[in-house]
Design an enzyme around this catalytic site. Structure first.
Site, short mmCIF file in Angstrom:
data_model
loop_
_atom_site.label_atom_id
_atom_site.label_comp_id
_atom_site.label_asym_id
_atom_site.label_seq_id
_atom_site.Cartn_x
_atom_site.Cartn_y
_atom_site.Cartn_z
N LYS A 186 36.03 44.41 45.71
CA LYS A 186 37.00 43.31 45.88
C LYS A 186 38.38 43.89 46.21
O LYS A 186 39.06 43.43 47.13
CB LYS A 186 37.05 42.45 44.60
CG LYS A 186 35.79 41.61 44.42
CD LYS A 186 35.69 40.91 43.07
CE LYS A 186 34.34 40.19 42.95
NZ LYS A 186 34.10 39.52 41.67
N GLN B 41 36.40 39.55 35.69
CA GLN B 41 35.02 39.88 36.06
C GLN B 41 34.08 39.60 34.88
O GLN B 41 34.36 39.99 33.74
CB GLN B 41 34.95 41.35 36.50
CG GLN B 41 33.61 41.78 37.06
CD GLN B 41 33.26 41.11 38.39
OE1 GLN B 41 34.14 40.68 39.15
NE2 GLN B 41 31.98 41.00 38.69
N ASP C 68 38.05 32.17 41.61
CA ASP C 68 36.60 32.20 41.42
C ASP C 68 36.02 30.78 41.43
O ASP C 68 34.81 30.61 41.59
CB ASP C 68 36.26 32.82 40.05
CG ASP C 68 35.80 34.27 40.15
OD1 ASP C 68 35.23 34.63 41.19
OD2 ASP C 68 36.00 35.01 39.18
N1 GUN Z 1 30.12 38.44 37.89
C1 GUN Z 1 29.13 38.26 38.81
N2 GUN Z 1 29.59 37.53 39.85
C2 GUN Z 1 30.88 37.23 39.58
C3 GUN Z 1 31.88 36.51 40.29
O1 GUN Z 1 31.67 35.96 41.39
N3 GUN Z 1 33.10 36.44 39.68
C4 GUN Z 1 33.36 37.01 38.47
N4 GUN Z 1 34.57 36.86 37.94
N5 GUN Z 1 32.44 37.69 37.78
C5 GUN Z 1 31.22 37.80 38.35
#
Ligand code: GUN
Length: 291
Positions: free
Chosen positions: A52, A96, A119
């Site tokens: 990211k 995350q 998100d």
């Molecule tokens: N863990 C797995 N996929 C995601 C996501 O799209 N966002 C976040 N914050 N955590 C994750």
């Protein structure tokens, strides 16, 4: 069979975002700034967050990575979130998941200001999506919609079967595919761990979206001939022939399902890359909304 090339589409989207950033810079507007909070050092989470941050740099965004010990208390993490909510330089941020067991994920998700929740996990954003007025659509379902849109896949009136009902993939995916939109307008069935005779549903699917987190679970006998197969899973399987010691597979047994499908996403190189693009699209939107 046509391969739904996540790499090709994500490259297109990243260059569209990079162009927008160039225009913002030229107009001396604020550059989008994404922050990511990583608690602990789970290997998969480290990989996702690093990707990211790397992609933020690629498109010209500012990014901030906040690493926290897995012993951090819920209260301390809430303080970090409040300070990100108050920080006017940060347009959007993510925490995350998964979080350590002593931290309540719902409480953390709900503490994020909805206008910075890139998100799309906050109840306000989930509610807006359900009402058909979305601001931030959760990244993975949005990435799947983008694949269907960019490959002009006809979804109207089709039988769409979704495997999995998680808050981040299955449930928002079902909402999006049943809305009066294009892509959308599908007749949606959601299957889950309590579904009986799963195969009787999957073999009826014109569009099969799988997000159940089981490596190579979907075999060719479970798929209708000519189906569109979207594989959201990603797993590391030990493989001594690889330098890394593992290979990546999805929820679908690709080699045997691919010849039967009309379109299929590979793993890697399919939905995963799209998820990051969606996050960056949301961050750009947040920056525009906040300026
Ligand atoms: N863990 C797995 N996929 C995601 C996501 O799209 N966002 C976040 N914050 N955590 C994750």
């Amino acid at each position: 069979m046509i391969l739904l090339d996540g790499k090709k589409i994500s490259d297109e989207i990243l260059s569209e975002i990079a162009n927008e950033v160039r225009i913002l810079k030229h107009d001396q507007k604020k550059i989008p700034h994404l922050a990511a909070v990583l608690v602990g050092n789970d290997g998969a989470s480290e990989t996702y967050v690093a990707s990211k941050v790397r992609n933020c740099e690629k498109v010209g965004f500012k990014s901030t990575l906040i690493r926290l010990e897995d012993t951090i208390s819920e209260n301390e993490l809430l303080k970090v979130i409040n300070s990100l909510n108050d920080n006017t330089d940060i347009d959007g941020f993510i925490v995350q998941l998964p979080l350590p067991k002593h931290i309540n994920e719902n409480k953390i998700t709900q503490a994020i200001a909805p206008n910075k929740d890139v998100d799309g996990f906050h109840p306000t954003n989930v509610g807006l999506l359900a009402l058909g007025n979305p601001v931030f659509i959760s990244a993975t379902p949005n990435g799947v919609m983008e694949i269907l849109r960019r490959y002009n896949i006809d979804t109207e009136g089709k039988n769409c079967v979704i495997l999995g009902r998680s808050n981040i993939v299955g449930s928002p995916m079902a909402i999006l595919m049943s809305k009066n939109t294009n892509p959308g307008n599908a007749t949606v069935t959601v299957c889950h761990s309590k579904t009986q005779n799963l195969k009787s549903y999957t073999t009826q699917a014109d569009i099969l979206i799988i997000a159940i987190g089981k490596p190579e679970f979907i075999t060719s006998d479970m798929v209708k001939s000519g189906a569109v197969v979207i594989d959201v899973g990603i797993h590391r399987i030990p493989d001594s022939s690889k330098k890394s010691g593992f290979r990546l597979v999805g929820d679908v047994k690709f080699d045997e399902v691919a010849p039967k499908a009309s379109y299929i996403t590979p793993v890697p190189g399919g939905v995963g890359l799209m998820t990051i693009c969606s996050l960056l699209q949301n961050t750009l939107k947040a920056a525009k909304m906040n300026s």
